[in-house]
Design a protein around this motif. Structure first.
Motif, PDB file in Angstrom:
ATOM      1  N   VAL A 122       2.690   4.285 -14.021  1.00  0.00           N
ATOM      2  CA  VAL A 122       1.264   3.976 -14.129  1.00  0.00           C
ATOM      3  C   VAL A 122       0.806   2.855 -13.210  1.00  0.00           C
ATOM      4  O   VAL A 122      -0.380   2.587 -13.112  1.00  0.00           O
ATOM      5  CB  VAL A 122       0.857   3.593 -15.575  1.00  0.00           C
ATOM      6  N   GLY A 123       1.751   2.183 -12.547  1.00  0.00           N
ATOM      7  CA  GLY A 123       1.367   1.048 -11.714  1.00  0.00           C
ATOM      8  C   GLY A 123       0.432   1.486 -10.587  1.00  0.00           C
ATOM      9  O   GLY A 123       0.502   2.626 -10.111  1.00  0.00           O
ATOM     10  N   ARG A 124      -0.418   0.574 -10.194  1.00  0.00           N
ATOM     11  CA  ARG A 124      -1.295   0.836  -9.062  1.00  0.00           C
ATOM     12  C   ARG A 124      -0.487   0.980  -7.774  1.00  0.00           C
ATOM     13  O   ARG A 124       0.577   0.386  -7.643  1.00  0.00           O
ATOM     14  CB  ARG A 124      -2.248  -0.356  -8.856  1.00  0.00           C
ATOM     15  N   ALA A 125      -1.030   1.701  -6.825  1.00  0.00           N
ATOM     16  CA  ALA A 125      -0.413   1.774  -5.501  1.00  0.00           C
ATOM     17  C   ALA A 125      -0.454   0.379  -4.862  1.00  0.00           C
ATOM     18  O   ALA A 125       0.342   0.066  -4.013  1.00  0.00           O
ATOM     19  CB  ALA A 125      -1.142   2.770  -4.628  1.00  0.00           C
ATOM     20  N   SER A 129       0.808  -1.209   0.000  1.00  0.00           N
ATOM     21  CA  SER A 129       0.000   0.000   0.000  1.00  0.00           C
ATOM     22  C   SER A 129       0.850   1.271   0.000  1.00  0.00           C
ATOM     23  O   SER A 129       0.400   2.317  -0.424  1.00  0.00           O
ATOM     24  CB  SER A 129      -0.957   0.005   1.189  1.00  0.00           C
ATOM     25  N   SER A 130       2.104   1.183   0.446  1.00  0.00           N
ATOM     26  CA  SER A 130       2.948   2.382   0.471  1.00  0.00           C
ATOM     27  C   SER A 130       3.876   2.375  -0.737  1.00  0.00           C
ATOM     28  O   SER A 130       5.040   2.055  -0.640  1.00  0.00           O
ATOM     29  CB  SER A 130       3.768   2.402   1.763  1.00  0.00           C
ATOM     30  N   LYS A 131       3.334   2.726  -1.876  1.00  0.00           N
ATOM     31  CA  LYS A 131       4.126   2.677  -3.103  1.00  0.00           C
ATOM     32  C   LYS A 131       5.188   3.771  -3.119  1.00  0.00           C
ATOM     33  O   LYS A 131       4.860   4.953  -2.962  1.00  0.00           O
ATOM     34  CB  LYS A 131       3.187   2.860  -4.291  1.00  0.00           C
ATOM     35  N   PRO A 132       6.457   3.414  -3.318  1.00  0.00           N
ATOM     36  CA  PRO A 132       7.482   4.466  -3.375  1.00  0.00           C
ATOM     37  C   PRO A 132       7.301   5.299  -4.644  1.00  0.00           C
ATOM     38  O   PRO A 132       6.866   4.784  -5.675  1.00  0.00           O
ATOM     39  CB  PRO A 132       8.801   3.685  -3.450  1.00  0.00           C
ATOM     40  N   LYS A 133       7.628   6.571  -4.544  1.00  0.00           N
ATOM     41  CA  LYS A 133       7.489   7.451  -5.709  1.00  0.00           C
ATOM     42  C   LYS A 133       8.683   7.341  -6.653  1.00  0.00           C
ATOM     43  O   LYS A 133       8.563   7.543  -7.845  1.00  0.00           O
ATOM     44  CB  LYS A 133       7.351   8.896  -5.213  1.00  0.00           C
ATOM     45  N   HIS A 134       9.869   7.082  -6.069  1.00  0.00           N
ATOM     46  CA  HIS A 134      11.113   7.062  -6.837  1.00  0.00           C
ATOM     47  C   HIS A 134      11.815   5.718  -6.685  1.00  0.00           C
ATOM     48  O   HIS A 134      11.491   4.944  -5.791  1.00  0.00           O
ATOM     49  CB  HIS A 134      12.059   8.152  -6.310  1.00  0.00           C
ATOM     50  N   ASP A 172      13.107   2.674   0.593  1.00  0.00           N
ATOM     51  CA  ASP A 172      11.639   2.710   0.719  1.00  0.00           C
ATOM     52  C   ASP A 172      10.954   1.502   0.096  1.00  0.00           C
ATOM     53  O   ASP A 172       9.724   1.480  -0.011  1.00  0.00           O
ATOM     54  CB  ASP A 172      11.081   3.955   0.012  1.00  0.00           C
ATOM     55  N   TRP A 173      11.719   0.557  -0.369  1.00  0.00           N
ATOM     56  CA  TRP A 173      11.140  -0.550  -1.129  1.00  0.00           C
ATOM     57  C   TRP A 173      11.081  -1.812  -0.273  1.00  0.00           C
ATOM     58  O   TRP A 173      12.104  -2.349   0.127  1.00  0.00           O
ATOM     59  CB  TRP A 173      11.950  -0.799  -2.397  1.00  0.00           C
ATOM     60  N   SER A 174       9.872  -2.293  -0.051  1.00  0.00           N
ATOM     61  CA  SER A 174       9.699  -3.539   0.699  1.00  0.00           C
ATOM     62  C   SER A 174       9.995  -4.729  -0.207  1.00  0.00           C
ATOM     63  O   SER A 174       9.978  -4.613  -1.442  1.00  0.00           O
ATOM     64  CB  SER A 174       8.256  -3.645   1.188  1.00  0.00           C
ATOM     65  N   ALA A 175      10.273  -5.881   0.401  1.00  0.00           N
ATOM     66  CA  ALA A 175      10.509  -7.098  -0.372  1.00  0.00           C
ATOM     67  C   ALA A 175       9.307  -7.412  -1.253  1.00  0.00           C
ATOM     68  O   ALA A 175       9.458  -7.812  -2.412  1.00  0.00           O
ATOM     69  CB  ALA A 175      10.805  -8.257   0.573  1.00  0.00           C
TER      70      ALA A 175
END
Lengths: 310, 310, 310
Positions: free
Chosen positions: B307-310, B5-10, B16-19
């Motif tokens: 464009v990916g979903r959150a 649910s917490s999509k990183p912006k960059h 900020d990237w989960s497994a």
């Protein structure tokens, strides 16, 4: 044997190309010229395909001509300028090409300062390769556009005579024309000072002379080759002035040619060295027609290699 | 908490990237590989969007990989080569990025010689930023393509061991892999001469050794890092020959590795320095697969951020 | 006479452009701004047409702005960087342009270090030409975007006063604004040290002053011009510090301007020389709006010349 059944995979030189195949390619250039005459000069022929230009030697002009040819058929184009790349970090041509092939591009257009480089690329990539000039060896699309220009002028190449005057020794254009034109039924006369006219280029359909008046006497087309300042420095010619006095394609020389003879130049020109401005801009000149025709010929070549029927 | 649910912006690094998010990105790369296996390698996913590559440091290879990734999804690409720009007139990175942002491009791909530059771009642009290499700090899409290559080979990264051998000190590739692979369940062994192996890189899932035989003993993948001539000049290694004798990824060293271990290299290679030609071109090599996979991973990354979903 | 009936073929300067025509072009830029505000910033207006950028002088920023403007209307763009081309082999601008014209591109965008170069291109090409800067003479799309920015701010240019402060002597931006703004009903005040303020620029609607406080007193917009280090070396100004103390567009100077006056700069900025960072990043600044507006104005210009009705 049906000559058209053995479709060459690459255009490296004309060794694998039969006269029938070459004529089919030139016929198809007529269709491409019709596209270029429309207000919207674009067809979807290569939609979704990617052409990769790999220029180890700089030539904006030739690169742009290929780029436009590809785009007018809706291909994507990616340019790999070797000067700005890992090639400068010592990477081999093989590694460079294998990487670009792994990017899954669909065809290569290659310019390189060394003879045989395009053959190397063909060996390493497995994709269709167009030689856009390798050292002094070959520049086949230039010869094709010269042939096409003459064919448009006279309706055929059969029985025509093309005089190529200048620095034959260092010219891939001269070599490619000497290979192509006799296949299409034309006679080639190579002409220049003895120092710039390698004897070994004489062949079936190709004669040599140091006398420009003799060269143009029965010529249907007279092509002037660029003479670079460096040739003077290297002692091939006394001076540009000395050279121009004898070999410049000017009105004086053309007085010895048939009235209907046209004038060609592969560009860029050294005006008033190998060609006079008067002739370059005069009624015999087909120099800008060559540029236009070049785009159609390159479209036809890309189409032939990428989607044309066997 | 739902990690997705917490999509990183960059994609600046993997902080900020989960497994889960990373695995989703790699899963999506499988879909992109299918696109690349089609005759027409193009989908409309990013139609009408513009990706801006901003390379303050030259890297034709990486730039072309991103450019193709974007174009294969029908995005427009505009290249801002900082060397040829107002940056040379003393303009700050902030002003440059604010101007490019005002052009309304939709994402940035940034290469810079200074660590942290991509973070600066992210701060000033407000648009998704992909770090394509910032100094020695990070090169996350390279690590992703390495991970993806290993995952394709073995089906998973869970429990795998990756030995990274060479100039670890100056390598953003080593740092990004040391950050990424443990997140995905793999173990990293960093190996090189003591002068090139910064102790502070040891961490959970990351061990260090100066002994290459120990490094490869249980490795599923062995990655050779480029050793630049400059390191010798700066005294980090005695000579390239000395270095190669101990640390070159060649058949001698690989005799100590498991039979099924594969070999990686981020390119461009110094053949017969950090890797032997025999190994580079041999059956263990996945070096060209890395290049292919890199395009799919970069397509997936661009898609995910744009464009990916959150 | 219906002014709109005599549609100019080129945008070289504003000589052939009536106020009505110019206002129509700016009106159309409003439509382009709406395109740029959409998620998908692309329209098919120029589909199948090819715009050729020819930059004899480097300017990545301006080139990218035009390139994006063309692409957002679905045109193809081909870039001819003269530095990397046969121009360096001594080819004349005429031959270069005739060759590019023979490639059948549909319009030219030209930047050249010499005044009048764009006029030469227009003469030789026969295709629509946009002058993207020729020496100190003109940079008409920059003036149009300045005008458009002021118009968006105040609803009209009629009766507005624009103070242009700095190195007027070497500025094509100043000259183009001095030509354009009075046509649209605005008053221009050119201001700078006497050495950088050529008397001959005084004209109907254009006044000169060496006093920056006087220049800004009734200004609706204050434009700072870039001051290059070279001007100091050439003795035009004592030092950048001396210059900045008097002519810098900073809060001190703006205290003498009306409260609602906005600040412009053509970029790239020398922060804290001709403009203070405080002002550049402050509430009066419209510098990034200029960049955004520039794209809309360039889209409108291309559209106007390529497909707009007479």
């Amino acid at each position: 044997m049906n000559a058209l059944s053995s479709k060459p995979k690459h255009l490296l030189d004309f060794q694998d190309w039969s006269a029938e195949r070459l004529n089919a390619l030139l016929d198809n250039a007529d269709t491409m010229m019709q596209v270029l005459d429309r207000p919207v000069k674009k067809v979807p022929a290569l939609q979704g395909l990617t052409v990769c230009t790999v220029f180890f030697e700089n030539s904006t002009r030739t690169r742009v001509s290929f780029e436009l040819a590809a785009r007018r058929m809706s291909a994507d184009v990616v340019s790999f300028a070797a000067g700005a790349s890992s090639v400068t970090k010592g990477e081999s041509i093989r590694d460079t090409i294998e990487v670009l092939t792994a990017y899954k591009v669909d065809a290569f257009v290659v310019r390189h300062q060394a003879a045989g480089a395009a053959h190397l690329v063909a060996r390493y990539s497995g994709k269709p390769v167009i030689n856009a000039g390798d050292g002094r060896r070959a520049h086949p699309t230039q010869a094709l556009l010269d042939a096409y220009t003459i064919r448009r002028e006279f309706g055929t190449l059969e029985g025509k005579t093309v005089a190529i005057i200048g620095d034959v020794r260092h010219s891939r254009v001269a070599r490619s024309n000497a290979e192509l034109l006799p296949k299409l039924g034309a006679k080639v006369i190579l002409c220049g000072p003895a120092t710039l006219l390698p004897r070994e280029l004489a062949a079936e359909g190709v004669t040599l002379t140091t006398d420009p008046r003799e060269a143009v006497r029965n010529a249907d087309a007279v092509m002037a080759l660029r003479l670079q300042q460096e040739r003077m420095d290297a002692g091939y010619v006394g001076s540009l002035q000395d050279y121009a006095r004898v070999y410049q394609v000017g009105e004086d020389l053309l007085a010895f040619a048939p009235n209907e003879a046209v004038v060609l130049h592969p560009g860029p020109m050294n005006r008033d060295v190998e060609i006079s401005s008067e002739v370059a801009d005069g009624p015999r000149s087909r120099i800008l027609a060559q540029v236009e025709n070049g785009q159609a010929v390159r479209m036809s070549t890309l189409y032939h290699l990428l989607v044309g029927r066997a």
